[in-house]
Design a protein around this motif. Sequence first.
Motif, mmCIF file in Angstrom:
data_model
loop_
_atom_site.group_PDB
_atom_site.id
_atom_site.type_symbol
_atom_site.label_atom_id
_atom_site.label_comp_id
_atom_site.label_asym_id
_atom_site.label_seq_id
_atom_site.Cartn_x
_atom_site.Cartn_y
_atom_site.Cartn_z
ATOM 1 N N GLU A 1 46.070 26.893 38.069
ATOM 2 C CA GLU A 1 45.713 28.133 38.513
ATOM 3 C C GLU A 1 47.347 28.723 39.112
ATOM 4 O OE1 GLU A 1 41.486 26.986 40.650
ATOM 5 O OE2 GLU A 1 43.359 25.507 40.337
ATOM 6 N N GLY B 1 39.643 34.028 32.015
ATOM 7 C CA GLY B 1 39.823 33.553 33.603
ATOM 8 C C GLY B 1 41.250 34.251 33.551
ATOM 9 N N CYS B 2 41.305 34.697 34.590
ATOM 10 C CA CYS B 2 42.639 35.712 35.599
ATOM 11 C C CYS B 2 43.292 35.666 34.598
ATOM 12 C CB CYS B 2 42.659 35.289 36.857
ATOM 13 S SG CYS B 2 40.979 35.366 38.126
ATOM 14 N N SER C 1 47.539 37.482 38.844
ATOM 15 C CA SER C 1 45.767 37.162 40.090
ATOM 16 C C SER C 1 46.150 35.968 40.396
ATOM 17 C CB SER C 1 44.558 37.571 39.453
ATOM 18 O OG SER C 1 44.891 37.754 38.047
ATOM 19 N N SER C 2 46.185 35.173 39.002
ATOM 20 C CA SER C 2 46.394 33.924 39.120
ATOM 21 C C SER C 2 47.189 33.288 40.266
ATOM 22 C CB SER C 2 46.833 32.242 37.387
ATOM 23 O OG SER C 2 45.320 32.864 36.723
ATOM 24 N N THR D 1 46.286 34.263 44.229
ATOM 25 C CA THR D 1 44.555 33.856 44.199
ATOM 26 C C THR D 1 45.847 32.123 44.487
ATOM 27 O OG1 THR D 1 43.894 33.073 42.528
ATOM 28 C CG2 THR D 1 43.419 35.041 43.508
ATOM 29 N N PHE E 1 37.669 39.895 44.712
ATOM 30 C CA PHE E 1 37.550 39.709 43.285
ATOM 31 C C PHE E 1 38.497 40.880 42.389
ATOM 32 C CE2 PHE E 1 36.786 39.891 38.813
ATOM 33 C CZ PHE E 1 36.839 38.362 38.942
ATOM 34 N N CYS F 1 41.305 40.077 39.282
ATOM 35 C CA CYS F 1 41.070 38.897 39.214
ATOM 36 C C CYS F 1 40.730 39.817 37.629
ATOM 37 C CB CYS F 1 40.168 38.314 39.724
ATOM 38 S SG CYS F 1 40.728 37.573 41.660
ATOM 39 N N ALA G 1 34.991 33.840 38.800
ATOM 40 C CA ALA G 1 36.255 33.207 39.558
ATOM 41 C C ALA G 1 34.752 32.746 40.602
ATOM 42 C CB ALA G 1 36.751 33.862 40.362
ATOM 43 N N THR H 1 39.882 30.323 40.915
ATOM 44 C CA THR H 1 40.290 31.321 39.541
ATOM 45 C C THR H 1 39.600 30.518 38.099
ATOM 46 O OG1 THR H 1 42.851 30.756 39.374
ATOM 47 C CG2 THR H 1 41.571 32.930 40.257
#
Length: 310
Positions: A69, A86-87, A91-92, A95, A239, A244, A248, A267
Amino acid sequence: MKEPKIAVLLGGVSEEREVSLGSGKAAAAALAKAFEVDVFDVQSYSELPDGLNPETHVVFSTLHGSFGEDGQAQRLMDAAGVFYAGCDAESSSLTFDKVATKERMKEAGVPVTEEIVFSEGELPEVETVLASLGESVVIKPVAQGSSVGLMFAAGKEQIAAALRKCGVGRWLIEPKVEGTEVTVGILHGKALGVVEIRPKSGRFDYSSKYTKGLTEYIAPAEISKDLTERIRNLATIAFEACGCRDYARIDCMIDGAGNPYFLEINTLPGLKETSLLPMSAGLFGYDFDDLLQKLVEPAIIRYKARQTSH
């Protein structure tokens, strides 16, 4: 155009390996009903598994924690030309850092709690904690998931003892919000249903999260319609503010006066059939198999867009 195979990444080398194995096996079984699936048990902090092919695979990762993540695996996939659900890496990475996430949410007008951030060897004075945050606090690592390292403390002695347990890395202390804990899934940028979390101990720690029978889940959450919509709206803003994409799960505490405080963005949330994101999606009519297909769909679209542009 030929459909890609779905490469499910599971396992990993973080403290959340066992959680990831459970998520990955459940996700792979659901995805196999609609796609050809290859499963990769990741056992490295620094490289993608052998056999992962950007020409034939789209990745669905269920790696939790570090090298899952935190953006590291995503950066490697970007460099290798691998499309994934996914992100993205940026952004991973953002977050995975709870402090950076809260800063970004606060800038966007999403309510968050106050905090004190520190590193090992630079512990804050207990009097400072009490004066700034009150008698009852939550202490947790800045970059961990699945409630790893989470501690609750009330009063001078407990707070001092908890601080002494803080190991390597950055930590944060927040006031413990007394009230209702909820979570909401985000799918394709839109908020799903709000689920209430009721740990029997009053603390949603690692044990409450992963020991059967220690927590009750209420779906939908027993809160007003107006508050439900406010939380869904704020979750969508959070978000977007954190950059993202795809999906999520966002966690939130509601105090006794009905004020929400957003905690963090997951995420790559847990993905067993009984996990919170599937529970949230179930309130919008998605069964587990439907949900998994929806989660991987944007990555397949990105993959096919590249195929047609070649």
